[in-house]
Design a protein around this motif. Structure first.
Motif, PDB file in Angstrom:
ATOM      1  N   UNK A 179       0.802  -1.229   0.000  1.00  0.00           N
ATOM      2  CA  UNK A 179       0.000   0.000   0.000  1.00  0.00           C
ATOM      3  C   UNK A 179       0.836   1.280   0.000  1.00  0.00           C
ATOM      4  N   UNK A 180       2.124   1.173  -0.318  1.00  0.00           N
ATOM      5  CA  UNK A 180       2.921   2.394  -0.427  1.00  0.00           C
ATOM      6  C   UNK A 180       2.449   3.209  -1.627  1.00  0.00           C
ATOM      7  N   UNK A 181       2.425   4.532  -1.462  1.00  0.00           N
ATOM      8  CA  UNK A 181       1.969   5.422  -2.526  1.00  0.00           C
ATOM      9  C   UNK A 181       0.474   5.571  -2.607  1.00  0.00           C
ATOM     10  N   UNK A 182      -0.277   4.924  -1.701  1.00  0.00           N
ATOM     11  CA  UNK A 182      -1.740   5.001  -1.743  1.00  0.00           C
ATOM     12  C   UNK A 182      -2.325   5.762  -0.556  1.00  0.00           C
ATOM     13  N   UNK A 183      -1.613   5.777   0.563  1.00  0.00           N
ATOM     14  CA  UNK A 183      -2.160   6.329   1.806  1.00  0.00           C
ATOM     15  C   UNK A 183      -1.396   7.584   2.191  1.00  0.00           C
ATOM     16  N   UNK A 184      -2.116   8.601   2.625  1.00  0.00           N
ATOM     17  CA  UNK A 184      -1.501   9.844   3.094  1.00  0.00           C
ATOM     18  C   UNK A 184      -1.611   9.958   4.611  1.00  0.00           C
ATOM     19  N   UNK A 185      -0.620  10.638   5.182  1.00  0.00           N
ATOM     20  CA  UNK A 185      -0.638  10.895   6.618  1.00  0.00           C
ATOM     21  C   UNK A 185      -1.657  11.985   6.912  1.00  0.00           C
ATOM     22  N   UNK A 186      -2.513  11.752   7.896  1.00  0.00           N
ATOM     23  CA  UNK A 186      -3.545  12.731   8.228  1.00  0.00           C
ATOM     24  C   UNK A 186      -3.024  13.930   8.993  1.00  0.00           C
ATOM     25  N   UNK A 187      -1.783  13.884   9.472  1.00  0.00           N
ATOM     26  CA  UNK A 187      -1.231  15.011  10.232  1.00  0.00           C
ATOM     27  C   UNK A 187      -0.428  15.966   9.366  1.00  0.00           C
TER      28      UNK A 187
END
Length: 530
Positions: free
Chosen positions: A277-285
């Motif tokens: 899942x690298x490149x698919x999820x962003x950090x919410x902070x």
């Protein structure tokens, strides 16, 4: 007559002895003031080499001349207009076609006739020869300099160009810092990113201030290039050849090879893993991407964690790590929320089959009617031709009737094509419903690419914050609740139809992914799923 005043100077060697743009403009304005019937529409200035096509200002000028905005060009010398055969040919062609009526120069006399164009082509050819000869001389000089052990380019970080001796010397301000960076890298306990942060933030490393660039902290990519540049080991490489350098090296060749092994350079690959899942999820902070990392405990067990890449320098991101099992558990929860139940899937399939059968019957009736109408118009056209042969119709009457019948034939054909496209629209609806019903089972049994494809097909805007993964549902899918009823399912079927009727690029991509996922044929996957 209207003219463009064109001034050009390149920073390369080809124009080193040419007047500056400002000097060209001033001289040409002074000379043109004494010329009769000369109106300068606009002054165009460009700092761009003419040894190859692609000058934006020059190209735009020729287009404006072809559009009639000006009749001629004023320049200091013909080599300001072209130093390559293509641009020179464009000027000659515009003169031939009268799109360009005149050229005026300060150091060359031109007349728009056959002899003038012949002399102009000779000047253009000489300008090209000058550039080619200069380029060959530069390459020969660079080869000689390399053979003598000196880099012919700008000295890399930590070194300076000695302009008088034409050699490369140590930069006493930056060389010690560069040496410390290499020493840290050789220990193997520091990553290039950490060394870069220490050098730029703690040590205050800055690049050499030049006329237009420099004086800033080097980028992370520049640090990577430094650690892979054999120049720092006393080696010069150019065009596949290796030369011994005479400059003072930072490390030995053995130490340089050790760093390459640490970095996993080509020819010395390091072991890598592919994370799902690298490149698919962003950090919410902090908004940066979430990356995967593998850990091994003291018993040799492998664990995979996902965490923020923490690339923001202005503040520290405090988001914790999250294991792969937790990530996939939350993904399966999301897929369960949008999956159709068995009861809903049976109802939707039966409803779609009934609707599709009825639509197909209606389409068959419409198709037969359109085919008969098109056949009738073809017979009418044949009869019309027979009447004209028998001279029962005049030419005007025949042409008018024929055009009307031909338009009817085109209309029937277009309607048939649209009807055929409409009948195919019902085919993917059943695949979407079946796919929506089997999301979790396909996700669990899928390989790395299949899992990523399922997630990108049904979800978007993946954000990880405080160990919670939030995923937006992509249309036409929706979240189902325990209180869902047939009315909700009817609305879902309408959404699916509307989405397919849209026929957008997004819809086509979704249907393509679903077809790949639903394909039961085995696919090769060399990647390691983690």
């Amino acid at each position: 007559m209207k003219y463009f005043l064109y001034c050009r100077k390149s920073s390369e060697d080809e124009d080193r002895q040419v007047l500056s743009i400002e000097s060209q403009r001033q001289e040409m304005e002074r000379l043109s003031a004494g010329w009769r019937d000369v109106e300068i529409v606009e002054v165009l200035e460009e700092s761009f080499s003419a040894k190859a096509p692609g000058r934006p200002v020059f190209d735009a000028m020729l287009k404006r001349i072809a559009a009639g905005q000006a009749d001629g060009i004023i320049a200091w010398h013909p080599d300001r207009l072209a130093r390559n055969s293509m641009d020179g040919g464009r000027i000659i062609y515009l003169l031939d076609t009268k799109g360009l009526k005149d050229l005026r120069f300060a150091s060359f006399s031109f007349e728009n006739n056959s002899q003038g164009k012949f002399m102009l082509s000779i000047i253009f050819g000489y300008s090209k020869y000058y550039v080619d000869s200069l380029s060959e001389n530069v390459r020969r000089g660079n080869r000689t300099k390399l053979q003598h052990g000196w880099l012919p380019n700008i000295a890399p970080l930590g070194y300076l160009n000695d302009k008088e001796a034409r050699t490369i010397v140590v930069d006493n301000e930056r060389y010690p810092l560069v040496q410390r960076m290499w020493n840290l890298m050789l220990t193997g306990s520091h990553t290039p990113r950490r060394i870069w942060e220490m050098a730029t933030e703690e040590w205050g490393l800055r690049t050499v201030k030049r006329k237009r660039i420099g004086g800033k902290a080097p980028s992370l990519s520049a640090v990577y290039r430094m650690f892979t540049n054999p120049f720092y080991a006393g080696v010069l490489e150019r065009d596949g050849k290796t030369y011994p350098g005479k400059h003072q090296p930072v490390v030995t060749i053995e130490q340089f090879e050790h760093v390459q092994r640490l970095l996993g350079r080509p020819g010395r690959p390091r072991k890598t893993r592919s994370f799902s899942y690298t490149g698919m999820i962003r950090c919410g902070e902090c908004g940066f991407m979430v990356t995967g990392e593998e850990k091994i405990n003291r018993f040799g067990t492998h664990y995979t964690y996902y965490h923020c890449s923490k690339r923001r320098l202005d503040r520290h991101c405090g988001q914790p790590y999250l294991s792969l099992d937790d990530i996939e558990g939350q993904i399966e929860t999301f897929l369960g929320e949008i999956s159709l139940s068995d009861r809903f899937q049976r109802w939707a399939t039966q409803r779609l089959e009934r609707d599709t059968k009825q639509k197909q019957q209606d389409h068959a009736v419409q198709r037969d009617s359109l085919i008969r109408a098109r056949a009738t118009s073809m017979r009418e056209l044949e009869n019309l031709t027979k009447l004209r042969i028998r001279e029962l119709l005049s030419d005007d009457e025949y042409i008018k009737e024929r055009q009307e019948l031909e338009r009817k034939q085109i209309d029937w054909t277009q309607k048939l094509e649209a009807l055929n496209r409409g009948s195919k629209r019902f085919e993917p609806l059943g695949s979407i419903v079946s796919f929506n019903h089997s999301l979790i089972s396909r996700f669990r049994s899928g390989n790395l690419q299949r899992r990523r494809m399922i997630l990108t097909t049904v979800g978007s805007n993946l954000v990880l914050k405080d160990k919670k993964l939030s995923i937006d549902v992509r249309k036409p899918f929706r979240r189902w609740t325990d209180s869902g009823n047939i009315s909700d399912l009817r609305a879902f079927v309408r959404d699916v139809r509307t989405h397919c009727d849209d026929n957008s690029a997004e819809c086509q991509e979704m249907l393509k992914n679903i077809r790949v996922i639903m394909d039961d044929a085995p696919q090769d996957d060399q990647s390691l799923l983690v």
